[in-house]
Design an enzyme around this catalytic site. Sequence first.
Site, PDB file in Angstrom:
ATOM      1  N   ASP A 167     -39.901  44.200  -6.940  1.00 17.55           N
ATOM      2  CA  ASP A 167     -39.614  44.327  -8.370  1.00 17.55           C
ATOM      3  C   ASP A 167     -38.770  45.562  -8.670  1.00 17.55           C
ATOM      4  O   ASP A 167     -37.939  45.546  -9.585  1.00 17.55           O
ATOM      5  CB  ASP A 167     -40.931  44.387  -9.158  1.00 17.55           C
ATOM      6  N   HIS A 175     -50.016  42.856 -13.568  1.00 13.57           N
ATOM      7  CA  HIS A 175     -48.677  43.387 -13.270  1.00 13.57           C
ATOM      8  C   HIS A 175     -48.089  43.808 -14.622  1.00 13.57           C
ATOM      9  O   HIS A 175     -47.734  42.963 -15.423  1.00 13.57           O
ATOM     10  CB  HIS A 175     -47.888  42.249 -12.624  1.00 13.57           C
ATOM     11  N   CYS A 216     -36.721  43.773 -15.098  1.00 13.48           N
ATOM     12  CA  CYS A 216     -36.332  42.420 -14.723  1.00 13.48           C
ATOM     13  C   CYS A 216     -34.902  42.166 -15.175  1.00 13.48           C
ATOM     14  O   CYS A 216     -34.590  42.296 -16.357  1.00 13.48           O
ATOM     15  CB  CYS A 216     -37.262  41.397 -15.375  1.00 13.48           C
ATOM     16  N   ASN A 251     -41.841  49.695 -13.974  1.00  6.85           N
ATOM     17  CA  ASN A 251     -43.231  49.260 -13.840  1.00  6.85           C
ATOM     18  C   ASN A 251     -44.154  50.463 -13.966  1.00  6.85           C
ATOM     19  O   ASN A 251     -43.709  51.601 -13.992  1.00  6.85           O
ATOM     20  CB  ASN A 251     -43.437  48.636 -12.450  1.00  6.85           C
TER      21      ASN A 251
HETATM   22  N1  COA Z   1     -32.919  31.607  -1.328  1.00  5.19           N
HETATM   23  C1  COA Z   1     -31.622  31.635  -0.917  1.00  5.19           C
HETATM   24  N2  COA Z   1     -30.665  30.843  -1.427  1.00  5.19           N
HETATM   25  C2  COA Z   1     -31.035  29.966  -2.361  1.00  5.19           C
HETATM   26  C3  COA Z   1     -32.350  29.874  -2.821  1.00  5.19           C
HETATM   27  C4  COA Z   1     -33.314  30.740  -2.265  1.00  5.19           C
HETATM   28  N3  COA Z   1     -34.579  30.726  -2.680  1.00  5.19           N
HETATM   29  N4  COA Z   1     -32.411  28.928  -3.761  1.00  5.19           N
HETATM   30  C5  COA Z   1     -31.179  28.427  -3.895  1.00  5.19           C
HETATM   31  N5  COA Z   1     -30.340  29.062  -3.050  1.00  5.19           N
HETATM   32  C6  COA Z   1     -28.919  28.836  -2.896  1.00  5.19           C
HETATM   33  C7  COA Z   1     -28.576  27.399  -2.649  1.00  5.19           C
HETATM   34  O1  COA Z   1     -28.584  27.120  -1.271  1.00  5.19           O
HETATM   35  C8  COA Z   1     -27.209  27.271  -3.253  1.00  5.19           C
HETATM   36  O2  COA Z   1     -26.268  27.830  -2.361  1.00  5.19           O
HETATM   37  P1  COA Z   1     -24.765  27.270  -2.301  1.00  5.19           P
HETATM   38  O3  COA Z   1     -24.168  27.532  -3.654  1.00  5.19           O
HETATM   39  O4  COA Z   1     -24.150  28.098  -1.229  1.00  5.19           O
HETATM   40  O5  COA Z   1     -24.910  25.819  -1.992  1.00  5.19           O
HETATM   41  C9  COA Z   1     -27.270  28.210  -4.452  1.00  5.19           C
HETATM   42  O6  COA Z   1     -28.303  29.154  -4.150  1.00  5.19           O
HETATM   43  C10 COA Z   1     -27.596  27.472  -5.736  1.00  5.19           C
HETATM   44  O7  COA Z   1     -28.738  26.670  -5.541  1.00  5.19           O
HETATM   45  P2  COA Z   1     -29.503  25.906  -6.744  1.00  5.19           P
HETATM   46  O8  COA Z   1     -30.684  25.199  -6.186  1.00  5.19           O
HETATM   47  O9  COA Z   1     -28.490  25.119  -7.521  1.00  5.19           O
HETATM   48  O10 COA Z   1     -30.075  27.085  -7.556  1.00  5.19           O
HETATM   49  P3  COA Z   1     -29.667  27.595  -8.992  1.00  5.19           P
HETATM   50  O11 COA Z   1     -28.264  28.100  -8.989  1.00  5.19           O
HETATM   51  O12 COA Z   1     -30.055  26.590 -10.004  1.00  5.19           O
HETATM   52  O13 COA Z   1     -30.642  28.853  -9.117  1.00  5.19           O
HETATM   53  C11 COA Z   1     -32.727  29.799  -8.439  1.00  5.19           C
HETATM   54  C12 COA Z   1     -32.026  28.684  -9.149  1.00  5.19           C
HETATM   55  C13 COA Z   1     -34.194  29.733  -8.779  1.00  5.19           C
HETATM   56  C14 COA Z   1     -32.550  29.646  -6.947  1.00  5.19           C
HETATM   57  C15 COA Z   1     -32.135  31.150  -8.849  1.00  5.19           C
HETATM   58  O14 COA Z   1     -32.068  31.196 -10.238  1.00  5.19           O
HETATM   59  C16 COA Z   1     -32.912  32.326  -8.348  1.00  5.19           C
HETATM   60  O15 COA Z   1     -32.944  32.615  -7.166  1.00  5.19           O
HETATM   61  N6  COA Z   1     -33.552  33.080  -9.243  1.00  5.19           N
HETATM   62  C17 COA Z   1     -34.284  34.248  -8.872  1.00  5.19           C
HETATM   63  C18 COA Z   1     -34.981  34.777 -10.027  1.00  5.19           C
HETATM   64  C19 COA Z   1     -35.648  36.064  -9.729  1.00  5.19           C
HETATM   65  O16 COA Z   1     -35.852  36.480  -8.605  1.00  5.19           O
HETATM   66  N7  COA Z   1     -36.003  36.780 -10.803  1.00  5.19           N
HETATM   67  C20 COA Z   1     -36.635  38.021 -10.728  1.00  5.19           C
HETATM   68  C21 COA Z   1     -38.026  37.939 -10.234  1.00  5.19           C
HETATM   69  S1  COA Z   1     -39.169  37.391 -11.438  1.00  5.19           S
HETATM   70 ZN    ZN Z   2     -42.157  42.777 -13.021  1.00  6.22          ZN
END
Ligand code: COA
Ligand code: ZN
Length: 304
Positions: free
Chosen positions: A16, A206, A239, A248
């Site tokens: 985080d 948290h 975030c 945090n």
């Molecule tokens: N780890 C690594 N790569 C990932 C992944 C993961 N968990 N999930 C998706 N990807 C990659 C895919 O392979 C794809 O790659 P490409 O463009 O090379 O083909 C790309 O990311 C897009 O994938 P998609 O399934 O369409 O995801 P998205 O663009 O709709 O995004 C999330 C959705 C959830 C993956 C993304 O928003 C995310 O990782 N969010 C993280 C939020 C976060 O950590 N917030 C803070 C903590 S609370």
């Molecule tokens: Zn947090």
Amino acid sequence: MTNNKTIEVYEIGPRDGFQSVRDYIPLQTKLSIIEKIVEAGLKKIQITSFVSPKAIPQMKDAQELTVYCLEHYPGVELSALVPNLFGAKKAAETGLKNISYVVSLSESHNRANTRRSHEESFEELRKILDELSEMEVCLDLATAFGCPFEGKKMPEEGAAFLRPYVELGIKTVNLCDTIGVANPAQVRETIAVINKKYPDLTLEIHIHDTRNMGMVNTLAAIECGIKTVQSTLGGLGGCPFAPGASGNLATEDLVHMLCEMGYKLGIDEQKLIEAARYESHLIDGIYSGHIYKIDDPSVKQIKD
Ligand code: COA
Ligand code: ZN
């Protein structure tokens, strides 16, 4: 009141905290900070997240970092956050056994954070539990107390939201005050309502310190019986998908308070403070910690 008691302090700064830093932190720097956290005696650490590197480039080294930590810290319970099955599988490939799956109580925040509806997030978790049955999965309930888009969240809403997750088999829920809007009365009420509905569910807490209520809210949760408390070294945090989120609750401040109250934590407070100082010199970020900024943080007896 607190003699003989203990609390599990769950350090989540490497996830985080680091994710809130825009410039990439070199892997060696991350590992050197994790090493200091381990040396201070922390036994439960969230070291990274397996997320899309497009969403959070900071976490692009998740795999390498996790493999290193699993090899070097077998006595520490290590975890990572995942937003989807893809991430959970990547985590499993490293040998990691504990993951936190994040879903936001607020659907707007859920979309901003994971680009999924509530229903889609739920289905994704079902797949994770089906396909990776050996994984311990904690549900991180983000925006459990309030959301930057939807406002305040009432305890009943959180409790009702959790029903299908509990029925799916989730045993641990981490209540996240993602943007630091909770107050102690709300924390108590939320925990009471959820405990009453799901007596077998384990809750964790948290809290972000955005409005200087990180400590009181965390203490309120502890007084309600919560045994695992998340915090970040130095209070580094925020975030990237929640406007207004800031640092945090700082681990070393929490540890200091608990030690002063007589809790036995098995943590070296001084080493932890030094670790926070070390981190703050290396990483430019938002730190909400207090104690690490004081020259001599030890409490002196004042004689009259
Ligand atoms: N780890 C690594 N790569 C990932 C992944 C993961 N968990 N999930 C998706 N990807 C990659 C895919 O392979 C794809 O790659 P490409 O463009 O090379 O083909 C790309 O990311 C897009 O994938 P998609 O399934 O369409 O995801 P998205 O663009 O709709 O995004 C999330 C959705 C959830 C993956 C993304 O928003 C995310 O990782 N969010 C993280 C939020 C976060 O950590 N917030 C803070 C903590 S609370
Ligand atoms: Zn947090």
